[in-house]
Design a protein around this motif. Structure first.
Motif: not given
Length: 310
Positions: A96, A98, A127, A129, A131, A133-135, A137-140
């Motif tokens: 995953r 970002n 993804a 994006d 914005r 992101v919190d890697l 917390e969001e599972g990246y």
């Protein structure tokens, strides 16, 4: 639970080797330690598992049933361990990622088919994006970040430089002329970026050091690729990242303006991933793949260098 599984492993070894002594040798334990383990196991289960004589061991009815269950469980545990080892040793699984919108679509997306062909056991979930992101917390697994990195717990690897170039369409230059100094930009129609932290002040570095010039224009946009399209259409002078303008500089749809003046103090392109994690093979090969393709001088900066020679 771990002690219980260990006791089960000792029991299975005793059954399969035929004696406490053989099991002790196999497991590098003392015979008394093996005997105590079996006794504790029987006590915990509330039943006898082995019939002991001076000449041999034999399974009780409960012991045979328990042995079969233990063997299945240990086989499954071993299969799980091997699966984890395989994942640790080879690049496979879902990755995953970002990516910033413009950089991701222009510079990374074209590389993905070859990457997936090279690593057929990796599934990619990307993804695009802009914005933050919190890697974790969001599972990246990782992200591509552009600019000067803030202090964080993330591990960063530099992939490429990040610089901006002044550019315009040949039609604009033919009609309006080319500015001869940074200050002359004030008299030109400039294409403005809505999210620029410094507002309508453009920072440039050139032969005389740093300059900041106030610019203006009729068109303000919040997307770098939209600004590029407006510049190609001849609507004004743009101040674009080279990773956006590079292809048009190469084809001549855009030409450098004030080529001795640009902003190369914008940090860099980085791959970032959470600290404290083992760097999995799937993350490592993706970062290595991008670094390999971007190289010391990315293609978009090579295009700028060639355009500035002309």
């Amino acid at each position: 639970m771990f002690d219980f599984l260990s006791s089960m492993a000792v029991f299975v070894n005793v059954v399969e080797s035929g004696s406490f002594s053989a099991a002790a040798r196999n497991l590098n334990l003392s015979k008394s330690a093996v005997s105590k383990t079996i006794s504790r196991l029987e006590e915990g289960l509330g039943t006898r598992l082995l019939n002991r004589t001076t000449r041999k061991l034999s399974l009780t009815e409960a012991g045979r049933s328990y042995y079969e269950g233990c063997r299945r469980m240990l086989n499954e545990a071993e299969a799980a361990n091997q699966a984890v080892h395989r994942l640790s040793d080879a690049p496979r699984g879902t990755l995953r990622v970002n990516l910033p919108m413009s950089f991701g679509t222009l510079q990374v997306a074209p590389l993905l088919p070859d990457f997936l062909e090279r690593y057929p056991e990796i599934d990619l979930d990307a993804a695009f994006d802009d914005r933050p992101v919190d890697l974790v917390e969001e599972g990246y697994d990782l992200a591509i970040r552009i600019g000067v990195l803030s202090d964080s717990s993330l591990i960063a690897r530099r992939l490429a430089p990040n610089r901006r170039v002044l550019c315009a369409a040949p039609s604009y230059i033919a009609e309006q002329g080319a500015p001869q100094s940074p200050e002359a930009l004030a008299a030109h129609s400039c294409l403005l970026y809505s999210y620029q932290a410094s507002g309508d002040s453009w920072r440039m570095i050139g032969p005389d050091g740093e300059r900041r010039v106030r610019v203006s224009g009729r068109l303000r946009l919040n997307n770098g690729e939209a600004i590029r399209a407006a510049a190609v259409a001849g609507l004004g002078i743009a101040y674009l990242p080279t990773f956006i303008a590079g292809a048009d500089l190469q084809t001549g749809q855009l030409v450098p303006v004030l080529p001795d003046w640009m902003d190369d103090g914008l940090g860099a392109v980085h791959a970032v991933y959470p600290a404290g994690r083992h760097l999995s093979p799937k993350v490592r090969v993706f970062i290595d793949y991008l670094a390999e393709h971007f190289g010391k001088e990315p293609s978009w900066d090579q295009a700028l260098r060639e355009a500035c020679k002309e």
